[in-house]
Write a protein that holds these residues in place. Structure first.
Motif, mmCIF file in Angstrom:
data_model
loop_
_atom_site.group_PDB
_atom_site.id
_atom_site.type_symbol
_atom_site.label_atom_id
_atom_site.label_comp_id
_atom_site.label_asym_id
_atom_site.label_seq_id
_atom_site.Cartn_x
_atom_site.Cartn_y
_atom_site.Cartn_z
ATOM 1 N N ASP A 148 19.241 5.963 -5.263
ATOM 2 C CA ASP A 148 19.428 5.503 -3.876
ATOM 3 C C ASP A 148 18.420 4.413 -3.534
ATOM 4 O OD1 ASP A 148 21.398 7.234 -3.471
ATOM 5 O OD2 ASP A 148 20.324 8.616 -2.151
ATOM 6 N N GLU A 149 17.186 4.667 -3.963
ATOM 7 C CA GLU A 149 16.102 3.737 -3.637
ATOM 8 C C GLU A 149 16.349 2.367 -4.276
ATOM 9 O OE1 GLU A 149 11.593 4.727 -3.937
ATOM 10 O OE2 GLU A 149 12.751 5.788 -2.456
ATOM 11 N N MET A 150 16.813 2.384 -5.515
ATOM 12 C CA MET A 150 17.108 1.146 -6.239
ATOM 13 C C MET A 150 18.166 0.344 -5.469
ATOM 14 S SD MET A 150 16.455 -0.314 -9.207
ATOM 15 C CE MET A 150 17.133 -1.459 -10.384
ATOM 16 N N GLU A 151 19.188 1.047 -4.967
ATOM 17 C CA GLU A 151 20.250 0.362 -4.225
ATOM 18 C C GLU A 151 19.711 -0.253 -2.944
ATOM 19 O OE1 GLU A 151 23.485 3.073 -3.738
ATOM 20 O OE2 GLU A 151 23.891 3.044 -5.901
ATOM 21 N N ILE A 152 18.834 0.498 -2.254
ATOM 22 C CA ILE A 152 18.257 -0.020 -1.002
ATOM 23 C C ILE A 152 17.400 -1.254 -1.293
ATOM 24 C CG2 ILE A 152 16.625 0.494 0.865
ATOM 25 C CD1 ILE A 152 17.704 3.377 0.805
ATOM 26 N N ILE A 153 16.580 -1.173 -2.338
ATOM 27 C CA ILE A 153 15.700 -2.303 -2.677
ATOM 28 C C ILE A 153 16.542 -3.541 -3.025
ATOM 29 C CG2 ILE A 153 14.000 -3.148 -4.350
ATOM 30 C CD1 ILE A 153 12.956 -0.245 -4.503
ATOM 31 N N LYS A 154 17.584 -3.322 -3.840
ATOM 32 C CA LYS A 154 18.463 -4.441 -4.220
ATOM 33 C C LYS A 154 19.056 -5.077 -2.969
ATOM 34 C CE LYS A 154 20.552 -4.002 -8.721
ATOM 35 N NZ LYS A 154 21.619 -3.466 -9.509
ATOM 36 N N HIS A 155 19.541 -4.228 -2.067
ATOM 37 C CA HIS A 155 20.165 -4.732 -0.846
ATOM 38 C C HIS A 155 19.142 -5.475 0.017
ATOM 39 C CE1 HIS A 155 23.337 -4.927 2.117
ATOM 40 N NE2 HIS A 155 22.488 -4.538 3.043
ATOM 41 N N LEU A 183 8.126 1.477 -9.022
ATOM 42 C CA LEU A 183 6.963 2.129 -9.637
ATOM 43 C C LEU A 183 6.021 2.684 -8.575
ATOM 44 C CD1 LEU A 183 5.734 0.063 -12.694
ATOM 45 C CD2 LEU A 183 6.494 2.432 -12.638
ATOM 46 N N ALA A 184 5.834 1.870 -7.501
ATOM 47 C CA ALA A 184 4.931 2.308 -6.427
ATOM 48 C C ALA A 184 5.406 3.650 -5.872
ATOM 49 C CB ALA A 184 4.892 1.255 -5.319
ATOM 50 N N THR A 185 6.720 3.757 -5.631
ATOM 51 C CA THR A 185 7.260 5.005 -5.094
ATOM 52 C C THR A 185 7.153 6.122 -6.130
ATOM 53 O OG1 THR A 185 8.897 3.572 -4.121
ATOM 54 C CG2 THR A 185 9.246 5.906 -3.833
ATOM 55 N N ALA A 186 7.501 5.799 -7.380
ATOM 56 C CA ALA A 186 7.513 6.846 -8.421
ATOM 57 C C ALA A 186 6.112 7.419 -8.626
ATOM 58 C CB ALA A 186 8.053 6.267 -9.720
ATOM 59 N N VAL A 187 5.112 6.520 -8.656
ATOM 60 C CA VAL A 187 3.745 7.002 -8.876
ATOM 61 C C VAL A 187 3.317 7.908 -7.722
ATOM 62 C CG1 VAL A 187 1.321 6.257 -8.966
ATOM 63 C CG2 VAL A 187 3.027 5.095 -10.345
ATOM 64 N N ARG A 188 3.616 7.454 -6.474
ATOM 65 C CA ARG A 188 3.240 8.247 -5.310
ATOM 66 C C ARG A 188 3.941 9.610 -5.317
ATOM 67 N NH1 ARG A 188 4.207 4.051 -1.427
ATOM 68 N NH2 ARG A 188 2.511 2.756 -2.154
ATOM 69 N N LYS A 189 5.240 9.584 -5.615
ATOM 70 C CA LYS A 189 5.996 10.839 -5.647
ATOM 71 C C LYS A 189 5.443 11.746 -6.749
ATOM 72 C CE LYS A 189 10.579 10.673 -3.716
ATOM 73 N NZ LYS A 189 10.483 9.841 -2.612
ATOM 74 N N GLY A 190 5.115 11.146 -7.890
ATOM 75 C CA GLY A 190 4.596 11.908 -9.027
ATOM 76 C C GLY A 190 3.291 12.599 -8.661
ATOM 77 N N ILE A 191 2.413 11.854 -7.978
ATOM 78 C CA ILE A 191 1.127 12.446 -7.579
ATOM 79 C C ILE A 191 1.362 13.588 -6.606
ATOM 80 C CG2 ILE A 191 -1.017 12.007 -6.284
ATOM 81 C CD1 ILE A 191 -1.081 9.234 -7.562
ATOM 82 N N ARG A 192 2.234 13.337 -5.588
ATOM 83 C CA ARG A 192 2.464 14.374 -4.578
ATOM 84 C C ARG A 192 3.063 15.629 -5.188
ATOM 85 N NH1 ARG A 192 5.229 10.511 -0.593
ATOM 86 N NH2 ARG A 192 3.462 9.283 0.073
ATOM 87 N N ILE A 193 4.002 15.447 -6.097
ATOM 88 C CA ILE A 193 4.655 16.627 -6.656
ATOM 89 C C ILE A 193 3.665 17.411 -7.528
ATOM 90 C CG2 ILE A 193 5.752 15.654 -8.761
ATOM 91 C CD1 ILE A 193 7.575 17.896 -6.356
ATOM 92 N N MET B 380 -3.618 -11.509 0.134
ATOM 93 C CA MET B 380 -3.564 -10.165 -0.465
ATOM 94 C C MET B 380 -2.173 -9.843 -0.985
ATOM 95 S SD MET B 380 -5.771 -7.714 2.064
ATOM 96 C CE MET B 380 -5.374 -6.163 1.277
ATOM 97 N N ASN B 381 -2.120 -8.894 -1.941
ATOM 98 C CA ASN B 381 -0.836 -8.414 -2.428
ATOM 99 C C ASN B 381 -0.218 -7.494 -1.350
ATOM 100 O OD1 ASN B 381 1.159 -6.739 -3.721
ATOM 101 N ND2 ASN B 381 0.321 -7.455 -5.658
ATOM 102 N N PRO B 382 1.051 -7.699 -0.994
ATOM 103 C CA PRO B 382 1.649 -6.868 0.073
ATOM 104 C C PRO B 382 1.512 -5.366 -0.182
ATOM 105 C CG PRO B 382 3.114 -8.671 -0.488
ATOM 106 C CD PRO B 382 1.978 -8.729 -1.460
ATOM 107 N N PHE B 383 1.540 -4.958 -1.453
ATOM 108 C CA PHE B 383 1.446 -3.527 -1.752
ATOM 109 C C PHE B 383 0.050 -2.963 -1.492
ATOM 110 C CE2 PHE B 383 5.268 -4.698 -3.937
ATOM 111 C CZ PHE B 383 6.080 -3.600 -3.740
ATOM 112 N N ALA B 384 -0.940 -3.865 -1.372
ATOM 113 C CA ALA B 384 -2.315 -3.405 -1.166
ATOM 114 C C ALA B 384 -2.682 -3.316 0.322
ATOM 115 C CB ALA B 384 -3.279 -4.342 -1.886
ATOM 116 N N LEU B 385 -1.739 -3.653 1.203
ATOM 117 C CA LEU B 385 -2.041 -3.622 2.643
ATOM 118 C C LEU B 385 -2.040 -2.185 3.172
ATOM 119 C CD1 LEU B 385 0.342 -6.494 3.875
ATOM 120 C CD2 LEU B 385 -2.107 -6.664 3.455
#
Lengths: 251, 486
Positions: A148-155, A183-193, B380-385
């Motif tokens: 779902d996230e991939m589709e939203i990002i593409k859009h 990756l940003a989302t996956a890493v965050r989700k991975g840490i939280r889980i 800055m990189n937007p992801f670092a904000l």
């Protein structure tokens, strides 16, 4: 047969893993289409009779693989025809059938197996460490979210004026744009889980108990054994008649 | 119960987070942890739960004394099961597929006899009032229900001390009230001790016993009534003067229906309009169909029936690029729309793709950087904000081409009150320049202060719509109760 409609669905994943492994080995080693073809039909019939799946459902799920293998077969045949080579129709059919065989049995496995019980079977019978088992389980759970996230990002990117190329190769190359947000989302989700799991004592002790009981049922063992014997019989009969590339040596 | 003594935390890359934090948490109380945005409240909770440094790297100095033992140098397994930890994103704290498996997970880890688990699972589900969901698949639950499952899975382990990091952040008002009632029950009926970070102060102020305010270099136990009084004044959202502008529709939704499969219709016959110059909110409980409606409004999905007209043009006939020219879309997660590696390039992208000259790009980017208070972050990189800066950047880069309509999906997501105040002032500014704004939200304060009209969605249908006036909340509550009575 009505009472057995969930037999495969309720079956211990251990038997299904063994069956899928054997089918994969056959599909990878026999280059002729006879055993694969017979097992494709048997698999569909067995799934229709003994699982919640219908012929239509299974075939619909593997439609991409069927199209792919028919495409492969046609391209190879055409190339051989144009270059005046031996057609080797049986081998080409064998190649297509092997893809369909493995995809059909994999689909039946995935669609009738509860992921939690699959992981439990891996841990209990195949001695996979619980850490790896549960990592797989959580990753599997998040697959639809990532899609779902991939589709939203593409859009979101398209709305901002980034045009998607029609060339699939360029599409693959361009997909790197989506990787950083994903990756940003996956890493965050991975840490939280992992936080949620470890604060609930995951890995605190070397052993753990299991709420669901997973046992090796006699009926399921007999059912699996019968199907294995059926596979062995088909291979033997077809091999005797030279319809496989397995050689049987007589005394 | 818990004593924090001279606690300091530093992260390897960002450096110092806080210094010399000392406070006590009394047994069987609810303690609110407060502090400015970015001061390290969540990090402090993670230190207590031993997530830092066990899972997230960080250098801790000082003492964390839990039940008379210093746990500051102990691993996460020394307290897991005894200290519960609940956070805001319901999805990221559930690791299995069904409700009962989720509750059983912690029990399995503690080697509880499987024969006893059924009773424990039932008891934990009874405590949160969701026993009827026991066999349900987690993916079918609403945000509020998932949060209750997360709490049940913690309660099954019977921890004495529970840490909560914004447990109601993503919930609608009804689910928020239910979770707040549950927290009260945990203290009053079960004798639990709770340490909580929560921005919805108005909702929890009645149940809080103590307030600890943390600063970069210390913490203070402050008088709670005084704190709530000043917090409510400080966190008041800026108010917009209301307008009635029902003349030129810029978005028209006609007989819209949508379903993922034949058996379940997510949206049924939706009709509404957004008029030029208006600020309108689409509100409704978790699971009402707001997310699906948002996806249809931004052209990500196509309706099964009906149509959406943007300035009289059917959205289904527009390419995503054309939609982007007519609408500014602010996605729930700002990171989803970031493409470039610096703030400045990110803002310039829309203009460059639109064929603007170098000079025009440069002038406009400077103007917007200034307007959205991002000038000092331009390289800055937007992801670092920070969260607030990310939201401002996503708004600025979506609006820089001068689109006449702006759609915001959950603008309060991940924002504290300060950031929200800043964002709202910007939105009012944009709105005063003639931009029509449609927001999808469940923050009633936001709607009350900023919107001209609201559209209330429930069960996939528009149940009520009206103007936002002083009686808005009362009117809405009456309508909802009448609907529930039916």
């Amino acid at each position: 047969m009505k009472g057995n409609k969930d037999f495969i669905d309720n079956m211990n994943p251990f038997f299904k893993i063994i069956m899928l492994t054997i089918i994969t080995i056959i599909g990878s080693t026999d280059f002729l289409p006879f055993v694969s073809g017979t097992l494709i039909i048997s698999g569909l019939v067995i799934a229709h009779l003994f699982s919640s799946l219908s012929y239509k459902e299974v075939l619909y799920s593997v439609r991409a693989f069927i199209i792919m293998s028919v495409g492969f077969m046609n391209i190879i045949l055409l190339t051989r025809l144009l270059s005046n080579q031996d057609l080797e129709l049986l081998r080409i059919l064998g190649l297509g059938f092997r893809i369909i065989l493995i995809s059909i049995y994999s689909t039946i496995f995935v669609k009738t197996t509860d992921p939690t019980e699959f992981v439990m079977a891996l841990i209990k019978y195949f001695k996979v460490p619980a850490k790896f088992g549960y990592s797989f389980l959580t990753a599997y759970r998040f697959l639809p979210t990532f899609k779902d996230e991939m589709e939203i990002i593409k859009h979101a990117h398209q709305v901002r004026g980034i045009e998607e190329s029609r060339n699939p190769l360029i599409q693959v190359w361009n997909s790197k744009r989506y990787i950083i947000p994903m990756l940003a989302t996956a890493v965050r989700k991975g840490i939280r889980i992992s936080v949620a799991m470890e604060t609930r004592a995951f890995g605190k002790y070397e052993t753990r108990t299991y709420y669901r009981s997973l046992s090796l049922n006699k009926q399921e063992a007999i059912g699996s054994l019968l199907y294995l014997l059926y596979i062995a019989a088909i291979i033997t009969v077809f091999s005797i008649n030279g319809l496989t590339n397995f050689t049987l040596i007589y005394g | 119960m818990l004593r924090i003594k001279d606690l300091s935390l530093a992260f390897p890359e960002q450096g110092k987070v806080f210094n010399n934090i000392s406070f006590n948490v009394r047994k069987n109380t609810i303690t609110l942890l407060s502090g400015n945005s970015g001061v390290g409240k969540s990090s402090l909770l993670m230190c207590i739960a031993r997530v830092i440094p066990n899972i997230i790297e960080g250098e801790i100095k000082g003492e964390i004394i839990y039940k008379n033992a210093n746990i500051a140098d102990k691993g996460i397994d020394s307290i897991s099961g005894s200290i519960g930890y609940m956070f805001q994103d319901p999805d990221s704290q559930l690791c299995s597929f069904t409700v009962e498996d989720e509750i059983a997970f912690g029990l399995e880890n503690l080697n509880i006899d499987p024969n006893q688990m059924d009773d424990i699972i039932d008891r934990a589900l009874d405590l949160t009032g969701i026993r009827h969901l026991r066999m349900r698949n987690l993916n079918q639950l609403s945000g509020g229900e998932k949060q209750k499952v997360a709490l049940s899975s913690i309660l099954a382990l019977d921890p004495e001390f529970i840490i909560m990091d914004e447990p109601t952040a993503n919930l609608d008002p009804k689910s928020t009230r239910e979770i707040v009632d549950l927290i009260r029950k945990l203290r009053d009926e079960m004798g639990k001790t709770i340490l909580i970070v929560e921005h919805k102060v108005k909702e929890i102020m009645d149940i809080v016993d103590d307030v600890i305010e943390i600063y970069e270099d210390g913490a203070l136990n402050i008088e709670k009534d005084e704190f709530f009084k000043s917090y409510l004044v400080k966190s008041k959202l800026p108010v917009k003067s209301k307008k009635s502008l029902e003349e030129n529709p810029v978005i028209k939704v006609e007989n819209l229906s949508f379903s993922y499969d034949k058996d379940r219709e997510i949206l049924k016959d939706i009709n509404f309009s957004l008029y030029e110059g208006e600020m309108v909110a689409i509100i409704g409980p978790n699971g009402a169909g707001k997310s699906t409606l948002t996806k249809l409004l931004i052209g990500l999905m196509e309706p099964c029936k009906g149509r959406i007209l943007i300035k009289n043009k059917d959205i289904s006939e527009m390419s995503p690029k054309d939609i982007g020219k007519s609408l500014g879309l602010i996605f729930q997660n700002p990171e989803h729309q970031f493409i470039k590696m610096t703030v400045e390039k990110e803002m310039a992208l829309g203009l460059e793709l639109g064929g603007a000259s170098q000079e025009e790009v440069s002038n406009k980017v400077d103007y917007y950087l200034n307007l959205f208070n991002l000038s000092s972050q331009k390289n800055m990189n937007p992801f670092a904000l920070s969260q607030g800066q990310k939201r401002r950047l996503s708004t600025a880069s979506m609006m820089i081409n001068g689109q006449p309509i702006l759609i915001l999906d959950e603008p309060t997501y991940g924002q504290d009150r300060e950031n929200l105040q800043e964002l709202l002032n910007l939105l009012y500014d944009i709105n005063n320049r003639g931009v029509s704004i449609l927001m999808i939200t469940h923050d009633m304060d936001l709607v009350e202060n900023s919107c001209d009209r609201y559209i209330y969605l429930e069960g996939g249908q528009v149940k009520h719509c009206g103007i936002v006036d002083d009686n808005f909340k009362d009117n809405l509550e009456r309508e909802i109760m009448a609907y529930e009575g039916e």
